[in-house]
Design an enzyme around this catalytic site. Structure first.
Site, PDB file in Angstrom:
ATOM      1  CD  GLN A  85     -26.785 -10.314 -20.512  1.00 41.50           C
ATOM      2  OE1 GLN A  85     -27.279  -9.003 -20.605  1.00 41.50           O
ATOM      3  NE2 GLN A  85     -27.619 -11.095 -20.932  1.00 41.50           N
ATOM      4  CG  ASN A  86     -25.171 -15.993 -17.273  1.00 42.34           C
ATOM      5  OD1 ASN A  86     -25.711 -14.596 -17.065  1.00 42.34           O
ATOM      6  ND2 ASN A  86     -26.335 -17.030 -17.033  1.00 42.34           N
ATOM      7  CG  ASP A  99     -22.591 -19.438 -14.925  1.00 41.76           C
ATOM      8  OD1 ASP A  99     -22.164 -19.866 -15.769  1.00 41.76           O
ATOM      9  OD2 ASP A  99     -23.707 -18.825 -14.815  1.00 41.76           O
ATOM     10  CG  HIS A 147     -21.235  -8.914 -19.201  1.00 42.89           C
ATOM     11  ND1 HIS A 147     -22.440  -8.287 -18.189  1.00 42.89           N
ATOM     12  CD2 HIS A 147     -21.296  -8.594 -20.088  1.00 42.89           C
ATOM     13  CE1 HIS A 147     -23.464  -8.377 -19.108  1.00 42.89           C
ATOM     14  NE2 HIS A 147     -22.690  -7.786 -19.844  1.00 42.89           N
ATOM     15  CB  THR A 198     -31.378 -12.042 -19.605  1.00 41.82           C
ATOM     16  OG1 THR A 198     -30.565 -10.422 -19.928  1.00 41.82           O
ATOM     17  CG2 THR A 198     -32.059 -11.307 -21.685  1.00 41.82           C
ATOM     18  CB  SER A 199     -33.341  -8.094 -16.490  1.00 43.14           C
ATOM     19  OG  SER A 199     -32.301  -7.789 -16.035  1.00 43.14           O
ATOM     20  CG  ASN A 257     -37.425 -14.051 -18.406  1.00 47.29           C
ATOM     21  OD1 ASN A 257     -37.891 -13.802 -16.544  1.00 47.29           O
ATOM     22  ND2 ASN A 257     -36.408 -13.365 -18.184  1.00 47.29           N
ATOM     23  N   PRO A 258     -39.466 -16.939 -16.962  1.00 44.16           N
ATOM     24  CG  PRO A 258     -38.821 -17.299 -14.507  1.00 44.16           C
ATOM     25  CD  PRO A 258     -38.712 -17.232 -16.142  1.00 44.16           C
TER      26      PRO A 258
HETATM   27  C1  BJW Z   1     -35.190 -17.111 -14.876  1.00 45.52           C
HETATM   28  C2  BJW Z   1     -35.572 -17.839 -14.074  1.00 45.52           C
HETATM   29  C3  BJW Z   1     -35.676 -19.474 -15.157  1.00 45.52           C
HETATM   30  C4  BJW Z   1     -35.103 -15.992 -12.851  1.00 45.52           C
HETATM   31  N1  BJW Z   1     -35.394 -18.765 -16.071  1.00 45.52           N
HETATM   32  N2  BJW Z   1     -34.962 -16.956 -16.745  1.00 45.52           N
HETATM   33  C5  BJW Z   1     -27.611   1.872 -22.454  1.00 45.52           C
HETATM   34  C6  BJW Z   1     -28.934   3.270 -22.504  1.00 45.52           C
HETATM   35  C7  BJW Z   1     -28.560   2.870 -20.849  1.00 45.52           C
HETATM   36  C8  BJW Z   1     -27.007   2.718 -20.383  1.00 45.52           C
HETATM   37  C9  BJW Z   1     -26.334   2.083 -21.271  1.00 45.52           C
HETATM   38  C10 BJW Z   1     -26.444   2.289 -21.930  1.00 45.52           C
HETATM   39  N3  BJW Z   1     -25.155   2.148 -22.496  1.00 45.52           N
HETATM   40  C11 BJW Z   1     -24.566   1.462 -21.843  1.00 45.52           C
HETATM   41  C12 BJW Z   1     -25.277   1.785 -20.707  1.00 45.52           C
HETATM   42  C13 BJW Z   1     -24.482   2.395 -19.698  1.00 45.52           C
HETATM   43  C14 BJW Z   1     -24.662   0.327 -18.483  1.00 45.52           C
HETATM   44  C15 BJW Z   1     -26.220  -0.375 -18.599  1.00 45.52           C
HETATM   45  O1  BJW Z   1     -26.623  -1.202 -19.618  1.00 45.52           O
HETATM   46  N4  BJW Z   1     -26.762   0.591 -17.753  1.00 45.52           N
HETATM   47  C16 BJW Z   1     -27.887  -0.224 -17.510  1.00 45.52           C
HETATM   48  C17 BJW Z   1     -27.978  -0.590 -15.584  1.00 45.52           C
HETATM   49  C18 BJW Z   1     -28.920   1.411 -17.891  1.00 45.52           C
HETATM   50  N5  BJW Z   1     -23.768  -0.206 -19.237  1.00 45.52           N
HETATM   51  C19 BJW Z   1     -22.210  -0.510 -19.128  1.00 45.52           C
HETATM   52  O2  BJW Z   1     -21.603   0.321 -18.316  1.00 45.52           O
HETATM   53  C20 BJW Z   1     -21.524  -1.562 -20.032  1.00 45.52           C
HETATM   54  N6  BJW Z   1     -21.181  -0.820 -20.665  1.00 45.52           N
HETATM   55  C21 BJW Z   1     -20.361   0.222 -21.647  1.00 45.52           C
HETATM   56  O3  BJW Z   1     -21.238   0.327 -21.773  1.00 45.52           O
HETATM   57  O4  BJW Z   1     -19.678   0.321 -22.009  1.00 45.52           O
HETATM   58  C22 BJW Z   1     -19.898   1.198 -22.833  1.00 45.52           C
HETATM   59  C23 BJW Z   1     -19.621   2.490 -22.042  1.00 45.52           C
HETATM   60  C24 BJW Z   1     -17.872   2.713 -21.214  1.00 45.52           C
HETATM   61  C25 BJW Z   1     -18.286   4.147 -20.755  1.00 45.52           C
HETATM   62  C26 BJW Z   1     -18.691   5.089 -20.068  1.00 45.52           C
HETATM   63  C27 BJW Z   1     -20.427   4.597 -21.106  1.00 45.52           C
HETATM   64  C28 BJW Z   1     -20.489   3.662 -21.737  1.00 45.52           C
HETATM   65  C29 BJW Z   1     -21.499  -2.326 -18.890  1.00 45.52           C
HETATM   66  C30 BJW Z   1     -21.995  -3.742 -18.401  1.00 45.52           C
HETATM   67  C31 BJW Z   1     -21.409  -5.008 -17.502  1.00 45.52           C
HETATM   68  C32 BJW Z   1     -22.248  -4.919 -16.646  1.00 45.52           C
HETATM   69  N7  BJW Z   1     -21.548  -5.613 -15.694  1.00 45.52           N
HETATM   70  C33 BJW Z   1     -22.681  -6.912 -14.762  1.00 45.52           C
HETATM   71  C34 BJW Z   1     -21.469  -7.761 -13.871  1.00 45.52           C
HETATM   72  C35 BJW Z   1     -20.452  -8.715 -14.073  1.00 45.52           C
HETATM   73  C36 BJW Z   1     -19.371  -9.121 -13.081  1.00 45.52           C
HETATM   74  C37 BJW Z   1     -20.875  -9.564 -12.178  1.00 45.52           C
HETATM   75  O5  BJW Z   1     -21.585 -10.724 -12.392  1.00 45.52           O
HETATM   76  O6  BJW Z   1     -20.623  -9.667 -11.147  1.00 45.52           O
HETATM   77  O7  BJW Z   1     -23.291  -7.548 -15.676  1.00 45.52           O
HETATM   78  S1  BJW Z   1     -24.114  -6.755 -14.222  1.00 45.52           S
HETATM   79  C38 BJW Z   1     -24.912  -7.851 -13.910  1.00 45.52           C
HETATM   80  O8  BJW Z   1     -26.370  -6.981 -15.263  1.00 45.52           O
HETATM   81  C39 BJW Z   1     -24.125  -8.519 -15.050  1.00 45.52           C
HETATM   82  C40 BJW Z   1     -25.366  -9.057 -15.678  1.00 45.52           C
HETATM   83  O9  BJW Z   1     -24.235 -10.221 -16.871  1.00 45.52           O
HETATM   84  C41 BJW Z   1     -25.777  -8.767 -16.699  1.00 45.52           C
HETATM   85  C42 BJW Z   1     -27.109  -8.388 -16.812  1.00 45.52           C
HETATM   86  O10 BJW Z   1     -28.537  -8.956 -16.023  1.00 45.52           O
HETATM   87  P1  BJW Z   1     -28.637 -10.137 -16.179  1.00 45.52           P
HETATM   88  O11 BJW Z   1     -28.213 -11.963 -16.520  1.00 45.52           O
HETATM   89  O12 BJW Z   1     -29.908  -9.925 -17.119  1.00 45.52           O
HETATM   90  O13 BJW Z   1     -29.851 -10.604 -15.071  1.00 45.52           O
HETATM   91  P2  BJW Z   1     -30.975 -10.623 -13.944  1.00 45.52           P
HETATM   92  O14 BJW Z   1     -30.062 -10.582 -12.408  1.00 45.52           O
HETATM   93  O15 BJW Z   1     -30.977  -8.744 -13.987  1.00 45.52           O
HETATM   94  O16 BJW Z   1     -32.119 -11.075 -14.757  1.00 45.52           O
HETATM   95  C43 BJW Z   1     -31.823 -12.452 -14.770  1.00 45.52           C
HETATM   96  C44 BJW Z   1     -33.698 -12.744 -15.101  1.00 45.52           C
HETATM   97  O17 BJW Z   1     -34.201 -14.097 -15.358  1.00 45.52           O
HETATM   98  C45 BJW Z   1     -35.258 -12.239 -14.923  1.00 45.52           C
HETATM   99  O18 BJW Z   1     -35.343 -11.752 -16.491  1.00 45.52           O
HETATM  100  C46 BJW Z   1     -35.685 -13.157 -14.220  1.00 45.52           C
HETATM  101  O19 BJW Z   1     -36.807 -12.932 -14.885  1.00 45.52           O
HETATM  102  C47 BJW Z   1     -34.589 -14.310 -15.345  1.00 45.52           C
HETATM  103  N8  BJW Z   1     -34.674 -15.523 -14.515  1.00 45.52           N
HETATM  104  N9  BJW Z   1     -35.372 -17.000 -13.014  1.00 45.52           N
HETATM  105  C48 BJW Z   1     -35.450 -18.157 -17.090  1.00 45.52           C
HETATM  106  N10 BJW Z   1     -35.408 -20.167 -13.805  1.00 45.52           N
END
Ligand code: BJW
Ligand code: ZN
Length: 244
Positions: free
Chosen positions: A100-101, A103, A118, A188-189, A213-214
């Site tokens: 999902q990154n 980078d 993404h 990932t969260s 994941n921690p």
């Molecule tokens: C460590 C660590 C260490 C720390 N070692 N680990 C079904 C249900 C509900 C909602 C939806 C659904 N389907 C779709 C949706 C809507 C929406 C969604 O999911 N919303 C939720 C918030 C509920 N999804 C979308 O809109 C997606 N599109 C889509 O579904 O299209 C169809 C559609 C179209 C129109 C209408 C309806 C449907 C698109 C999602 C796009 C997400 N974009 C982002 C930004 C990308 C660009 C950018 O980076 O700026 O993507 S948001 C952000 O979240 C980014 C990330 O890739 C993504 C995930 O985050 P990630 O990677 O999990 O990071 P964190 O920070 O959340 O977690 C970090 C983790 O690391 C933690 O767990 C820590 O503990 C851990 N950690 N240190 C290992 N050392």
């Protein structure tokens, strides 16, 4: 009790491995996780303000600066031992990284099969006609340039909330989630869909799920094994057990 040795035994048995990675894997490279990122100057902004089309259109320079700052930061960072361990795993197994990154660090570490769900921080497109645009690091400036074809605003070619994921990437991610016999879910969260649904797809099709994941996550309950620790520590340990 599930130990890293149990996890290594599952990895050793697997033939086809998928890795779903999120922001946590890059944390030890110095890139804040998505939710950590909203600190400092950015802490007063909601993700919805920065990572949506409406947010961009309501204040293009603000969102442009956020992404420009993150792209400049990329010049200073390197893959960490977690990225390198996954690249090394390719010597032993068939491995596909679904990330999902944005980078690019998995490829930089040497992983050859990487699906970017993404998008990528270095890619740009027009917000109106969607034609790709190239923007050099030195030309980032403080506000979005205009499209050569239609004068629309140039935006990062990343996937914002409410936008569809790149069709080819999502199709490939679904296919490998069906086909793999083991999925490593790293950093990932598990909050953001459709990416967060892929482990369940893999499980339904018979794969073993191992989380690294921690902290506990929204999808920890689906896991067969959860290894609680930083991926830059746990993944090299896993690899060491496999190669010893
Ligand atoms: C460590 C660590 C260490 C720390 N070692 N680990 C079904 C249900 C509900 C909602 C939806 C659904 N389907 C779709 C949706 C809507 C929406 C969604 O999911 N919303 C939720 C918030 C509920 N999804 C979308 O809109 C997606 N599109 C889509 O579904 O299209 C169809 C559609 C179209 C129109 C209408 C309806 C449907 C698109 C999602 C796009 C997400 N974009 C982002 C930004 C990308 C660009 C950018 O980076 O700026 O993507 S948001 C952000 O979240 C980014 C990330 O890739 C993504 C995930 O985050 P990630 O990677 O999990 O990071 P964190 O920070 O959340 O977690 C970090 C983790 O690391 C933690 O767990 C820590 O503990 C851990 N950690 N240190 C290992 N050392
Ligand atoms: Zn255009």
């Amino acid at each position: 009790m599930q130990t890293i040795e149990d996890a290594a035994a599952w990895v050793a048995k697997a033939q086809t491995i998928a890795v779903l990675s999120g922001a946590g894997i890059s944390k030890e490279s110095g890139i804040p996780t998505f939710r950590d990122a909203l600190t400092g100057y950015w802490e007063n902004y909601e993700p919805e303000k920065l990572a949506t089309r409406d947010g961009f259109l309501s204040d293009p320079p603000l969102v442009w600066r956020w992404y420009a700052e993150r792209r400049r930061k990329l010049e200073e960072v390197q893959p960490n031992p977690g990225h390198y361990a996954l690249a090394e795993l390719e010597r032993l197994k068939s491995v596909t990284i679904i990330t999902q990154n944005i980078d690019g660090l998995h490829r930089l570490a040497g992983s050859s099969s990487v699906i970017e769900l993404h998008g990528n921080l270095k890619d740009y497109k027009c917000v109106d006609c969607e034609k790709p645009a190239t923007i050099a690091l030195d030309d980032l400036g403080t506000e979005p340039p205009l499209c050569d074809y239609c004068s629309g605003l140039i935006r990062p070619d990343v996937v914002w909330f409410g936008e569809y994921l790149p069709e080819d990437a999502l199709r490939a991610a679904n296919a490998i989630s069906h086909a793999c016999d083991l999925m490593l879910v790293v950093g990932t969260s598990g909050l953001v869909y459709p990416a967060a649904g892929l482990p369940q797809v893999a499980k339904e099709f018979g794969a073993t799920l191992i989380e690294v994941n921690p902290d506990e996550t929204a999808i920890s309950d689906h896991m067969d094994i959860s290894l609680r620790g930083a991926s830059g520590v746990v993944l090299p340990q896993l690899l060491a057990i496999l190669t010893s």
